[in-house]
Design a protein around this motif. Structure first.
Motif, PDB file in Angstrom:
ATOM      1  N   ASP A   5       0.816  -1.214   0.000  1.00  0.00           N
ATOM      2  CA  ASP A   5       0.000   0.000   0.000  1.00  0.00           C
ATOM      3  C   ASP A   5       0.850   1.265   0.000  1.00  0.00           C
ATOM      4  OD1 ASP A   5      -0.934  -0.066   3.577  1.00  0.00           O
ATOM      5  OD2 ASP A   5       0.972   0.303   2.587  1.00  0.00           O
ATOM      6  N   ARG A   6       2.197   1.099  -0.088  1.00  0.00           N
ATOM      7  CA  ARG A   6       3.143   2.203  -0.177  1.00  0.00           C
ATOM      8  C   ARG A   6       3.212   3.012   1.102  1.00  0.00           C
ATOM      9  NH1 ARG A   6       5.218   2.954  -5.029  1.00  0.00           N
ATOM     10  NH2 ARG A   6       5.930   5.041  -4.535  1.00  0.00           N
ATOM     11  N   PHE A   7       2.671   2.548   2.199  1.00  0.00           N
ATOM     12  CA  PHE A   7       2.777   3.281   3.448  1.00  0.00           C
ATOM     13  C   PHE A   7       3.655   2.550   4.460  1.00  0.00           C
ATOM     14  CE2 PHE A   7      -1.287   4.947   1.787  1.00  0.00           C
ATOM     15  CZ  PHE A   7      -0.915   6.272   1.704  1.00  0.00           C
ATOM     16  N   ASN A   8       4.291   1.464   4.064  1.00  0.00           N
ATOM     17  CA  ASN A   8       5.223   0.776   4.940  1.00  0.00           C
ATOM     18  C   ASN A   8       6.617   1.205   4.538  1.00  0.00           C
ATOM     19  OD1 ASN A   8       6.933  -0.947   6.230  1.00  0.00           O
ATOM     20  ND2 ASN A   8       5.912  -2.833   5.581  1.00  0.00           N
ATOM     21  N   ASN A   9       7.271   2.025   5.356  1.00  0.00           N
ATOM     22  CA  ASN A   9       8.544   2.598   4.966  1.00  0.00           C
ATOM     23  C   ASN A   9       9.701   2.100   5.805  1.00  0.00           C
ATOM     24  OD1 ASN A   9       9.648   4.496   3.021  1.00  0.00           O
ATOM     25  ND2 ASN A   9      10.321   5.669   4.785  1.00  0.00           N
ATOM     26  N   GLN A  10       9.499   1.014   6.580  1.00  0.00           N
ATOM     27  CA  GLN A  10      10.611   0.468   7.339  1.00  0.00           C
ATOM     28  C   GLN A  10      11.673  -0.071   6.381  1.00  0.00           C
ATOM     29  OE1 GLN A  10      11.509   0.277  10.414  1.00  0.00           O
ATOM     30  NE2 GLN A  10       9.715   0.879  11.588  1.00  0.00           N
ATOM     31  N   PRO A  11      12.962   0.172   6.663  1.00  0.00           N
ATOM     32  CA  PRO A  11      14.006  -0.386   5.814  1.00  0.00           C
ATOM     33  C   PRO A  11      14.123  -1.879   6.010  1.00  0.00           C
ATOM     34  CG  PRO A  11      14.967   0.691   7.733  1.00  0.00           C
ATOM     35  CD  PRO A  11      13.489   0.958   7.778  1.00  0.00           C
ATOM     36  N   GLU A  17      24.538   0.441   5.823  1.00  0.00           N
ATOM     37  CA  GLU A  17      25.410   1.285   6.606  1.00  0.00           C
ATOM     38  C   GLU A  17      26.731   1.570   5.905  1.00  0.00           C
ATOM     39  OE1 GLU A  17      24.096  -1.533   7.671  1.00  0.00           O
ATOM     40  OE2 GLU A  17      22.657  -1.004   9.228  1.00  0.00           O
ATOM     41  N   ASN A  18      27.225   0.631   5.108  1.00  0.00           N
ATOM     42  CA  ASN A  18      28.547   0.759   4.511  1.00  0.00           C
ATOM     43  C   ASN A  18      28.493   1.437   3.146  1.00  0.00           C
ATOM     44  OD1 ASN A  18      29.740  -0.596   6.717  1.00  0.00           O
ATOM     45  ND2 ASN A  18      29.171  -2.571   5.811  1.00  0.00           N
ATOM     46  N   VAL A  71      20.841   8.276  -4.219  1.00  0.00           N
ATOM     47  CA  VAL A  71      19.445   8.202  -3.778  1.00  0.00           C
ATOM     48  C   VAL A  71      19.181   9.329  -2.787  1.00  0.00           C
ATOM     49  CG1 VAL A  71      17.626   6.644  -3.009  1.00  0.00           C
ATOM     50  CG2 VAL A  71      19.768   5.695  -3.883  1.00  0.00           C
ATOM     51  N   PRO A  72      18.580  10.427  -3.235  1.00  0.00           N
ATOM     52  CA  PRO A  72      18.326  11.543  -2.332  1.00  0.00           C
ATOM     53  C   PRO A  72      17.061  11.359  -1.502  1.00  0.00           C
ATOM     54  CG  PRO A  72      17.582  12.100  -4.537  1.00  0.00           C
ATOM     55  CD  PRO A  72      18.218  10.733  -4.638  1.00  0.00           C
ATOM     56  N   ASP A  73      17.046  12.000  -0.345  1.00  0.00           N
ATOM     57  CA  ASP A  73      15.795  12.255   0.370  1.00  0.00           C
ATOM     58  C   ASP A  73      15.214  13.529  -0.225  1.00  0.00           C
ATOM     59  OD1 ASP A  73      15.621  10.243   2.447  1.00  0.00           O
ATOM     60  OD2 ASP A  73      17.328  11.215   3.410  1.00  0.00           O
ATOM     61  N   ARG A  74      14.014  13.459  -0.769  1.00  0.00           N
ATOM     62  CA  ARG A  74      13.395  14.684  -1.262  1.00  0.00           C
ATOM     63  C   ARG A  74      13.061  15.610  -0.093  1.00  0.00           C
ATOM     64  NH1 ARG A  74       8.447  12.765  -4.168  1.00  0.00           N
ATOM     65  NH2 ARG A  74       7.972  14.988  -4.034  1.00  0.00           N
ATOM     66  N   ARG A  75      12.775  16.851  -0.394  1.00  0.00           N
ATOM     67  CA  ARG A  75      12.477  17.855   0.638  1.00  0.00           C
ATOM     68  C   ARG A  75      11.477  17.339   1.665  1.00  0.00           C
ATOM     69  NH1 ARG A  75      12.683  23.984  -0.809  1.00  0.00           N
ATOM     70  NH2 ARG A  75      14.420  23.985  -2.279  1.00  0.00           N
ATOM     71  N   GLY A  76      11.734  17.695   2.929  1.00  0.00           N
ATOM     72  CA  GLY A  76      10.806  17.342   3.987  1.00  0.00           C
ATOM     73  C   GLY A  76      11.009  15.966   4.558  1.00  0.00           C
ATOM     74  N   ARG A  77      12.076  15.273   4.135  1.00  0.00           N
ATOM     75  CA  ARG A  77      12.273  13.883   4.547  1.00  0.00           C
ATOM     76  C   ARG A  77      13.723  13.658   4.956  1.00  0.00           C
ATOM     77  NH1 ARG A  77       9.297  14.553   0.009  1.00  0.00           N
ATOM     78  NH2 ARG A  77       7.379  13.363  -0.260  1.00  0.00           N
ATOM     79  N   GLY A  78      13.912  12.748   5.898  1.00  0.00           N
ATOM     80  CA  GLY A  78      15.237  12.254   6.214  1.00  0.00           C
ATOM     81  C   GLY A  78      16.276  13.323   6.434  1.00  0.00           C
ATOM     82  N   HIS A  79      17.334  13.287   5.623  1.00  0.00           N
ATOM     83  CA  HIS A  79      18.478  14.181   5.794  1.00  0.00           C
ATOM     84  C   HIS A  79      18.324  15.497   5.042  1.00  0.00           C
ATOM     85  CE1 HIS A  79      20.673  11.023   7.839  1.00  0.00           C
ATOM     86  NE2 HIS A  79      20.408  10.195   6.843  1.00  0.00           N
ATOM     87  N   SER A  80      17.190  15.737   4.432  1.00  0.00           N
ATOM     88  CA  SER A  80      16.987  16.961   3.657  1.00  0.00           C
ATOM     89  C   SER A  80      16.186  17.989   4.444  1.00  0.00           C
ATOM     90  CB  SER A  80      16.284  16.648   2.330  1.00  0.00           C
ATOM     91  OG  SER A  80      17.126  15.858   1.505  1.00  0.00           O
ATOM     92  N   GLY A  81      16.276  19.236   3.975  1.00  0.00           N
ATOM     93  CA  GLY A  81      15.601  20.331   4.652  1.00  0.00           C
ATOM     94  C   GLY A  81      14.109  20.374   4.370  1.00  0.00           C
ATOM     95  N   PRO A  82      13.414  21.364   4.944  1.00  0.00           N
ATOM     96  CA  PRO A  82      11.954  21.443   4.827  1.00  0.00           C
ATOM     97  C   PRO A  82      11.491  21.873   3.436  1.00  0.00           C
ATOM     98  CG  PRO A  82      12.803  23.371   5.955  1.00  0.00           C
ATOM     99  CD  PRO A  82      13.976  22.450   5.771  1.00  0.00           C
ATOM    100  N   ALA A 202      11.899   1.433  15.508  1.00  0.00           N
ATOM    101  CA  ALA A 202      12.651   2.305  14.612  1.00  0.00           C
ATOM    102  C   ALA A 202      14.154   2.120  14.793  1.00  0.00           C
ATOM    103  CB  ALA A 202      12.273   3.758  14.855  1.00  0.00           C
ATOM    104  N   ARG A 203      14.863   2.043  13.666  1.00  0.00           N
ATOM    105  CA  ARG A 203      16.310   1.972  13.672  1.00  0.00           C
ATOM    106  C   ARG A 203      16.878   3.274  13.137  1.00  0.00           C
ATOM    107  NH1 ARG A 203      14.883  -2.854  11.170  1.00  0.00           N
ATOM    108  NH2 ARG A 203      15.789  -2.229   9.184  1.00  0.00           N
ATOM    109  N   ALA A 204      18.162   3.442  13.315  1.00  0.00           N
ATOM    110  CA  ALA A 204      18.816   4.652  12.811  1.00  0.00           C
ATOM    111  C   ALA A 204      18.585   4.780  11.311  1.00  0.00           C
ATOM    112  CB  ALA A 204      20.306   4.595  13.111  1.00  0.00           C
ATOM    113  N   GLY A 205      18.233   5.970  10.882  1.00  0.00           N
ATOM    114  CA  GLY A 205      17.996   6.218   9.462  1.00  0.00           C
ATOM    115  C   GLY A 205      16.583   5.975   9.004  1.00  0.00           C
TER     116      GLY A 205
END
Length: 312
Positions: A5-11, A17-18, A71-82, A202-205
């Motif tokens: 359903d595209r709403f499960n975002n667990q890695p 990590e490497n 593989v970027p995080d788009r705006r508003g997500r993860g390591h990217s700005g708002p 939740a895990r790191a990242g």
């Protein structure tokens, strides 16, 4: 809630990590973080709605033997700005342009709303040679559903995250067919349980559903902004691969049909038995190796040679 359903975002259980991480500054100064794997020609993966970079971890790993995958995080997500107050499609294109400039990449794979961004980027940035698009929800005469956005925004404003996510899932037709027969209160309960499980484990990242829920508003804006732009892509210089799953919603096939009819340098592949989550990690219903196979074939083939007419 089920993985497709595209709403499960667990890695996935095995992390990534490497590998290298980095960031670039977009035109307005917003930080865009990214992950980098592999060696070879540069290829950027642009994720879709309710996703972050980690959503395509396994696809990036599958491609890393042949490409330098960004593989970027788009705006508003993860390591990217708002997103910023003046957010719009142009900001997403500027973000992608900054990453392409930093990496020297000339090839892009865009998924869903990330496909819309990639398509618009290819129309405005001359450095892009090839783009592969997985089911961009380009609205053809109103084909892409957007009426759900109003209810979603209202529910988000009231802090009803589970309700808003169910509204988005049902509105965009991303749930499995059986969800059409499940009472809405039960879907909301399942969503709350899923979010609580993510919070506990939740895990790191990890970028969980709770953090991704507000971003759905902005992906909806991208779909609205791109509506009615089909004919503008008839002169697109870049080579395009259109990908889709045989089990995806009909409005996504309408978009692919329309794009196939106007793009001058296009090929299309339908993946039998797969749906809109095909490119994602396996724990969310994806089959990334099947998608990677098509991407390797497309991005590795010899470049198209433009025909030059001899003078008379």
């Amino acid at each position: 809630m089920k993985a497709n359903d595209r709403f499960n975002n667990q890695p996935p259980a095995s992390g990534w990590e490497n590998h290298a991480t980095g960031c670039v500054a977009s035109k307005d100064g917003t930080t865009i973080g990214y992950h980098q794997l592999g060696h070879g020609p540069a290829l950027v993966l642009v994720h879709g709605a309710m996703e972050s970079a980690q959503s395509h971890q396994e696809l990036a790993q599958a491609l890393a033997s042949d490409f330098s995958v960004y593989v970027p995080d788009r705006r508003g997500r993860g390591h990217s700005g708002p997103h910023g107050e003046d957010y719009g499609l142009a900001k997403e294109v500027e973000d992608l342009d900054a990453l392409l400039t930093e990496t020297g990449a000339r090839n892009i794979f865009g998924v869903s709303s990330g496909g819309l961004i990639s398509l618009q980027a290819a129309a405005s940035l001359p450095t892009i040679d090839r783009i592969a698009l997985f089911e961009p929800p380009l609205s053809i005469n109103g084909s892409a559903p957007t009426a759900w956005l109003r209810r979603y925004d209202q529910e988000m404003a009231k802090g009803k995250l589970a309700s808003a996510l169910v509204t988005g899932m049902k509105g965009a037709q991303m749930g499995p067919p059986i969800f059409n027969f499940v009472p809405r209160p039960l879907l909301q309960l399942l969503t709350r349980v899923a979010m609580a499980g993510e919070d506990r484990n939740a895990r790191a990242g990890t970028v969980p559903m709770r953090a991704l829920a507000p971003t759905l508003h902005y992906d909806g804006r991208v779909v609205l902004e791109m509506g009615g732009t089909l004919e503008g892509f008839s002169a697109l210089r870049a080579e395009v691969l259109l990908l889709g799953g045989s089990r995806s919603p009909a409005y996504l096939k309408v978009a692919l049909d329309a794009l196939e009819s106007v793009l001058p340098h296009v090929q299309r592949v339908e993946l039998a038995g797969l749906n809109h989550g095909a490119s994602g990690n396996r724990n969310r219903g994806g089959q990334p190796e099947r998608v990677a196979q098509e991407l390797r074939r497309f991005f590795s083939r010899p470049k198209r040679v433009a025909r030059v007419c001899a003078p008379h």
